[in-house]
Scaffold this motif. Structure first.
Motif, PDB file in Angstrom:
ATOM      1  N   PHE A  37       0.832  -1.191   0.000  1.00  0.00           N
ATOM      2  CA  PHE A  37       0.000   0.000   0.000  1.00  0.00           C
ATOM      3  C   PHE A  37       0.875   1.251   0.000  1.00  0.00           C
ATOM      4  O   PHE A  37       1.709   1.440   0.876  1.00  0.00           O
ATOM      5  CB  PHE A  37      -0.924   0.018   1.226  1.00  0.00           C
ATOM      6  N   ALA A  38       0.680   2.111  -0.993  1.00  0.00           N
ATOM      7  CA  ALA A  38       1.374   3.406  -1.093  1.00  0.00           C
ATOM      8  C   ALA A  38       2.881   3.243  -0.896  1.00  0.00           C
ATOM      9  O   ALA A  38       3.516   4.060  -0.232  1.00  0.00           O
ATOM     10  CB  ALA A  38       0.805   4.385  -0.064  1.00  0.00           C
ATOM     11  N   SER A  39       3.455   2.217  -1.520  1.00  0.00           N
ATOM     12  CA  SER A  39       4.852   1.876  -1.230  1.00  0.00           C
ATOM     13  C   SER A  39       5.587   1.366  -2.450  1.00  0.00           C
ATOM     14  O   SER A  39       4.995   0.810  -3.382  1.00  0.00           O
ATOM     15  CB  SER A  39       4.931   0.789  -0.144  1.00  0.00           C
ATOM     16  N   GLN A  40       6.904   1.531  -2.399  1.00  0.00           N
ATOM     17  CA  GLN A  40       7.803   0.887  -3.346  1.00  0.00           C
ATOM     18  C   GLN A  40       9.150   0.700  -2.644  1.00  0.00           C
ATOM     19  O   GLN A  40       9.804   1.670  -2.287  1.00  0.00           O
ATOM     20  CB  GLN A  40       7.984   1.721  -4.615  1.00  0.00           C
ATOM     21  N   SER A  41       9.532  -0.555  -2.432  1.00  0.00           N
ATOM     22  CA  SER A  41      10.826  -0.842  -1.819  1.00  0.00           C
ATOM     23  C   SER A  41      11.922  -0.725  -2.875  1.00  0.00           C
ATOM     24  O   SER A  41      11.653  -0.484  -4.057  1.00  0.00           O
ATOM     25  CB  SER A  41      10.827  -2.234  -1.193  1.00  0.00           C
ATOM     26  N   GLN A  42      13.174  -0.912  -2.456  1.00  0.00           N
ATOM     27  CA  GLN A  42      14.293  -0.792  -3.375  1.00  0.00           C
ATOM     28  C   GLN A  42      14.164  -1.794  -4.517  1.00  0.00           C
ATOM     29  O   GLN A  42      13.591  -2.880  -4.357  1.00  0.00           O
ATOM     30  CB  GLN A  42      15.614  -1.004  -2.639  1.00  0.00           C
ATOM     31  N   ARG A  43      14.703  -1.407  -5.680  1.00  0.00           N
ATOM     32  CA  ARG A  43      14.645  -2.263  -6.864  1.00  0.00           C
ATOM     33  C   ARG A  43      15.548  -3.495  -6.714  1.00  0.00           C
ATOM     34  O   ARG A  43      15.203  -4.600  -7.150  1.00  0.00           O
ATOM     35  CB  ARG A  43      15.084  -1.465  -8.096  1.00  0.00           C
ATOM     36  N   ARG A  44      16.705  -3.325  -6.130  1.00  0.00           N
ATOM     37  CA  ARG A  44      17.640  -4.443  -5.974  1.00  0.00           C
ATOM     38  C   ARG A  44      17.054  -5.494  -5.042  1.00  0.00           C
ATOM     39  O   ARG A  44      16.235  -5.208  -4.165  1.00  0.00           O
ATOM     40  CB  ARG A  44      18.991  -3.955  -5.452  1.00  0.00           C
ATOM     41  N   LEU A  45      17.472  -6.735  -5.226  1.00  0.00           N
ATOM     42  CA  LEU A  45      16.968  -7.859  -4.436  1.00  0.00           C
ATOM     43  C   LEU A  45      18.007  -8.276  -3.408  1.00  0.00           C
ATOM     44  O   LEU A  45      19.186  -8.451  -3.737  1.00  0.00           O
ATOM     45  CB  LEU A  45      16.628  -9.034  -5.353  1.00  0.00           C
ATOM     46  N   HIS A  46      17.565  -8.450  -2.164  1.00  0.00           N
ATOM     47  CA  HIS A  46      18.455  -8.773  -1.045  1.00  0.00           C
ATOM     48  C   HIS A  46      18.062 -10.132  -0.471  1.00  0.00           C
ATOM     49  O   HIS A  46      16.912 -10.347  -0.097  1.00  0.00           O
ATOM     50  CB  HIS A  46      18.336  -7.693   0.026  1.00  0.00           C
ATOM     51  N   PHE A  47      19.039 -11.041  -0.390  1.00  0.00           N
ATOM     52  CA  PHE A  47      18.823 -12.372   0.161  1.00  0.00           C
ATOM     53  C   PHE A  47      19.716 -12.576   1.382  1.00  0.00           C
ATOM     54  O   PHE A  47      20.951 -12.496   1.282  1.00  0.00           O
ATOM     55  CB  PHE A  47      19.169 -13.458  -0.864  1.00  0.00           C
ATOM     56  N   GLY A  48      19.123 -12.842   2.541  1.00  0.00           N
ATOM     57  CA  GLY A  48      19.898 -13.320   3.677  1.00  0.00           C
ATOM     58  C   GLY A  48      20.179 -14.804   3.495  1.00  0.00           C
ATOM     59  O   GLY A  48      19.370 -15.537   2.910  1.00  0.00           O
ATOM     60  N   LEU A  49      21.323 -15.264   3.986  1.00  0.00           N
ATOM     61  CA  LEU A  49      21.732 -16.655   3.758  1.00  0.00           C
ATOM     62  C   LEU A  49      22.055 -17.418   5.037  1.00  0.00           C
ATOM     63  O   LEU A  49      22.401 -18.601   4.976  1.00  0.00           O
ATOM     64  CB  LEU A  49      22.946 -16.699   2.824  1.00  0.00           C
ATOM     65  N   GLY A  50      21.991 -16.747   6.195  1.00  0.00           N
ATOM     66  CA  GLY A  50      22.247 -17.435   7.447  1.00  0.00           C
ATOM     67  C   GLY A  50      23.719 -17.700   7.698  1.00  0.00           C
ATOM     68  O   GLY A  50      24.607 -17.032   7.159  1.00  0.00           O
ATOM     69  N   ASP A  51      23.989 -18.722   8.536  1.00  0.00           N
ATOM     70  CA  ASP A  51      25.360 -19.061   8.942  1.00  0.00           C
ATOM     71  C   ASP A  51      26.033 -19.991   7.928  1.00  0.00           C
ATOM     72  O   ASP A  51      25.415 -20.927   7.426  1.00  0.00           O
ATOM     73  CB  ASP A  51      25.353 -19.753  10.308  1.00  0.00           C
ATOM     74  N   SER A  52      27.284 -19.726   7.668  1.00  0.00           N
ATOM     75  CA  SER A  52      28.151 -20.606   6.870  1.00  0.00           C
ATOM     76  C   SER A  52      27.474 -21.163   5.617  1.00  0.00           C
ATOM     77  O   SER A  52      27.408 -22.376   5.402  1.00  0.00           O
ATOM     78  CB  SER A  52      28.638 -21.777   7.736  1.00  0.00           C
ATOM     79  N   PRO A  53      26.951 -20.297   4.763  1.00  0.00           N
ATOM     80  CA  PRO A  53      26.247 -20.804   3.582  1.00  0.00           C
ATOM     81  C   PRO A  53      27.197 -21.259   2.479  1.00  0.00           C
ATOM     82  O   PRO A  53      28.308 -20.759   2.340  1.00  0.00           O
ATOM     83  CB  PRO A  53      25.444 -19.585   3.129  1.00  0.00           C
ATOM     84  N   GLN A  54      26.740 -22.210   1.719  1.00  0.00           N
ATOM     85  CA  GLN A  54      27.405 -22.623   0.491  1.00  0.00           C
ATOM     86  C   GLN A  54      26.469 -22.240  -0.654  1.00  0.00           C
ATOM     87  O   GLN A  54      25.438 -22.875  -0.866  1.00  0.00           O
ATOM     88  CB  GLN A  54      27.673 -24.126   0.497  1.00  0.00           C
ATOM     89  N   LEU A  55      26.824 -21.187  -1.381  1.00  0.00           N
ATOM     90  CA  LEU A  55      25.968 -20.694  -2.462  1.00  0.00           C
ATOM     91  C   LEU A  55      26.157 -21.591  -3.683  1.00  0.00           C
ATOM     92  O   LEU A  55      27.209 -21.587  -4.326  1.00  0.00           O
ATOM     93  CB  LEU A  55      26.329 -19.247  -2.791  1.00  0.00           C
ATOM     94  N   ASP A  56      25.120 -22.367  -3.991  1.00  0.00           N
ATOM     95  CA  ASP A  56      25.231 -23.341  -5.070  1.00  0.00           C
ATOM     96  C   ASP A  56      25.109 -22.677  -6.442  1.00  0.00           C
ATOM     97  O   ASP A  56      25.996 -22.789  -7.279  1.00  0.00           O
ATOM     98  CB  ASP A  56      24.152 -24.422  -4.913  1.00  0.00           C
ATOM     99  N   ARG A  57      23.985 -22.003  -6.664  1.00  0.00           N
ATOM    100  CA  ARG A  57      23.783 -21.354  -7.964  1.00  0.00           C
ATOM    101  C   ARG A  57      22.681 -20.310  -7.831  1.00  0.00           C
ATOM    102  O   ARG A  57      21.940 -20.278  -6.845  1.00  0.00           O
ATOM    103  CB  ARG A  57      23.399 -22.381  -9.027  1.00  0.00           C
ATOM    104  N   VAL A  58      22.609 -19.481  -8.835  1.00  0.00           N
ATOM    105  CA  VAL A  58      21.567 -18.461  -8.924  1.00  0.00           C
ATOM    106  C   VAL A  58      20.950 -18.558 -10.312  1.00  0.00           C
ATOM    107  O   VAL A  58      21.661 -18.617 -11.321  1.00  0.00           O
ATOM    108  CB  VAL A  58      22.146 -17.048  -8.696  1.00  0.00           C
ATOM    109  N   GLU A  59      19.617 -18.587 -10.348  1.00  0.00           N
ATOM    110  CA  GLU A  59      18.911 -18.653 -11.620  1.00  0.00           C
ATOM    111  C   GLU A  59      18.058 -17.402 -11.788  1.00  0.00           C
ATOM    112  O   GLU A  59      17.312 -17.019 -10.893  1.00  0.00           O
ATOM    113  CB  GLU A  59      18.032 -19.903 -11.697  1.00  0.00           C
ATOM    114  N   ILE A  60      18.202 -16.785 -12.948  1.00  0.00           N
ATOM    115  CA  ILE A  60      17.433 -15.579 -13.258  1.00  0.00           C
ATOM    116  C   ILE A  60      16.496 -15.881 -14.406  1.00  0.00           C
ATOM    117  O   ILE A  60      16.920 -16.412 -15.440  1.00  0.00           O
ATOM    118  CB  ILE A  60      18.361 -14.412 -13.643  1.00  0.00           C
TER     119      ILE A  60
END
Length: 619
Positions: free
Chosen positions: A569-592
């Motif tokens: 409602f009456a809002s627009q957040s930032q365009r960029r996307l933010h992902f939290g990953l927690g403790d000791s993450p292993q980032l496998d892949r990103v799909e767009i």
């Protein structure tokens, strides 16, 4: 827990016991040399009883004054420190509407996040809603402070008498020149401003074909036909036949509290290039007159085309499924039509980390009068064809709720939810709910006419309600931690936006409230949780990649987010996307999945980094 009464009773018992012992005829009198021992024991006894009470008081006092961070983060009000001093002004309308003027004039406090000059730092645009008052554009100085430059660039004086007043704004690059333009939706004439790329703007409303009179409360950018140009959907509230400053009738209200269809029309404008937009509402079957409060655009059924989700004040929610860019079709059997509430907000989030967009819709709840409950709809369109409402307990009962947004505030890898609340805060000892319920019990000939409503005057209506901040425990269950992490104001909240204001890898919070100061909350993490963020650049798709989806896979988990053209409602957040990953993450892949339907996979990306990804192309 020990309290003063407990201590007093215990001391009385001790004193009585001591008195009886020392005065008993069967006990020899205590020698004088034991007097000091007696005194010492007495003091020790009092200290042992009093210490727990003292510690509890100290702990509670410190907890209430300084957030503990025990949830992995806390929020601090830094509005003044950031040199932001904006105060929203509510509108004033025709005196013929005075009976419920506070009710009618309770909208318009909005916040939108944008990067006006492409310097990589997020800026803030806020609207005011009284004729003659100014909107504000706060440019990020990159040092923890902001500067309002709206007046010098032509984005302040947009509430001139005779033109209507601002209800909100959405930013989007409609001509793909790399700079964010702004559409300001109003109760009045709509406005479109082109960003010239040098911190100046040009009013292009007339040439665009968008400058019609509407009582609009929401809008969203989307690429409905996937031609690489941003289209525009606008939601109407009061019928466009009404000029609220010069009403010709006082019969302007809803014809039903549950299934009204006498609200303003909604419009779909397709972008034809060259700065021109064409009204294709009827051809695309995209209209709705159910007093739309909020609209969001996202691909809910996974077919690669952005759908429209409407939250309506006096009718059921509506899901318009995009039929491959040719038209929209209202989805049936989703359970949306089974209940009619007072929809205020549409927000999307992957609540269960299952790669699907769930939806949160705010409504009204007031114990003793009306309990609608907010809707948290789990996306089961693939499985059962339903958007199943699973809200219960705290997530359902938030009061008279308005703007809400999903975002991971403690970077633990699970999306949280912030909700603003409160309708009209006036005299705290006077409540309009009884009069409101009386008129609601009448027929539509009664409540459709403002003259039949009891005088509201200075009475409150669900006023002084607090915001909610629901923390996701990792299973989709949520619990409110707002006050514990530092959110304590009782303003009538409206728009809310998440944004990383200082490029620190955390989501800060900006809240716009009706007739009240804008609030900026700095987010401080007390953990070392990792994160990753994305800023997308379209090539074949629209330049800002509105409608693109990013799905991050890590540690056996996944989470999807969408680049929106306005949400909440009456809002627009930032365009960029933010992902939290927690403790000791292993980032496998990103799909767009880009707005044109093409996909792109990425591996080996660094953690704790904002990645700027340009769409792969065959050009």
């Amino acid at each position: 827990m020990t309290n003063p009464i407990t201590i007093l009773l215990a001391w009385s018992a001790f004193d009585l016991f001591n008195h009886q012992i020392t005065k008993s005829p069967f006990i020899m009198p205590l020698p004088a040399r034991y007097a000091k021992v007696k005194a010492f024991v007495t003091v020790l006894f009092v200290l042992l009883l009093g210490t727990p009470y003292y510690l509890v008081r100290v702990y509670t006092s410190s907890e209430s004054s300084v957030p503990s961070g025990r949830y992995g983060f806390y929020l601090s009000d830094v509005t003044e420190q950031m040199q932001v001093d904006f105060v929203h002004q509510k509108p004033r309308f025709d005196p013929k509407l005075n009976n419920i003027m506070p009710h009618i004039a309770a909208l318009g406090a909005s916040v939108a996040i944008t990067d006006v000059d492409n310097d990589g730092w997020q800026d803030i645009y806020v609207t005011s809603s009284r004729q003659g008052t100014a909107n504000a554009l706060y440019i990020n100085r990159q040092n923890g402070t902001f500067e309002n430059i709206a007046d010098s660039i032509g984005l302040a004086a947009v509430n001139e008498p005779g033109t209507g007043v601002s209800m909100g704004s959405i930013w989007g690059d409609y001509d793909n020149d790399g700079y964010e333009d702004v559409f300001i939706y109003k109760w009045g004439f709509q406005r479109l401003f082109h960003n010239n790329g040098d911190r100046t703007f040009t009013d292009v409303t007339e040439a665009s074909g968008l400058g019609r009179w509407m009582n609009a409360t929401c809008a969203v950018w989307l690429d409905a036909d996937r031609d690489g140009l941003l289209d525009l959907y606008i939601g109407g509230y009061f019928s466009e036949v009404h000029n609220l400053w010069q009403v010709t009738t006082t019969r302007i209200m809803q014809e039903s509290f549950e299934y009204a269809e006498n609200g303003g029309h909604n419009y779909l404008f397709l972008n034809r290039g060259g700065g021109r937009f064409e009204d294709m509402t009827q051809a695309y079957q995209a209209d709705c007159t159910r007093w739309t409060m909020s609209v969001g655009a996202v691909d809910l059924n996974g077919d690669g085309w952005q759908d429209l989700y409407l939250a309506n004040d006096y009718g059921p929610e509506v899901l318009l499924i995009n039929q491959k860019g040719q038209r929209f079709e209202q989805q049936v059997g989703t359970t949306l039509e089974e209940t009619s509430k007072s929809g205020m907000n549409v927000a999307f989030g992957d609540l269960f980390n299952d790669g699907k967009h769930d939806v949160y819709i705010t409504n009204i709840s007031k114990r003793g009068y009306l309990f609608q409950g907010n809707n948290l709809r789990r996306n089961l369109l693939d499985e059962t064809g339903q958007m199943l409402n699973i809200a219960d307990g705290e997530t359902s009962d938030a009061g008279w709720a308005w703007g809400a947004q999903f975002g991971d505030l403690n970077n633990d890898g699970h999306t949280d939810l912030f909700v603003t609340n409160g309708f009209v805060s006036a005299d705290p000892d006077e409540d309009y709910w009884y009069e409101m319920s009386r008129v609601a019990m009448g027929n539509n000939n009664i409540f459709q006419d403002v003259e039949n409503w009891a005088l509201m005057g200075n009475q409150s209506l669900s006023g002084y309600e607090r915001s909610r901040l629901y923390l996701n425990d990792g299973t989709g269950r949520m619990f409110d931690v707002a006050e514990a992490v530092g959110i304590t104001d009782r303003y009538d909240g409206r728009g809310v936006a998440f944004v990383d204001l200082m490029n620190r890898g955390v989501l800060d919070l900006v809240v716009a409230s009706q007739n009240a100061p804008l609030k900026i909350y700095k987010n401080t993490l007390t953990t070392d949780h990792a994160w990753v963020a994305f800023e997308l650049v379209g090539v074949d798709s629209n330049a800002r990649a509105v409608g693109a989806e990013v799905c991050v896979y890590w540690n056996g988990q996944q989470q999807v987010q969408v680049v929106t053209g306005g949400s909440g409602f009456a809002s627009q957040s930032q365009r960029r996307l933010h992902f939290g990953l927690g403790d000791s993450p292993q980032l496998d892949r990103v799909e767009i999945r880009w707005p044109n339907g093409k996909t792109q996979a990425l591996k080996g990306l660094a953690l704790n980094t904002l990645h700027r990804i340009t769409e792969a192309t065959n050009r």
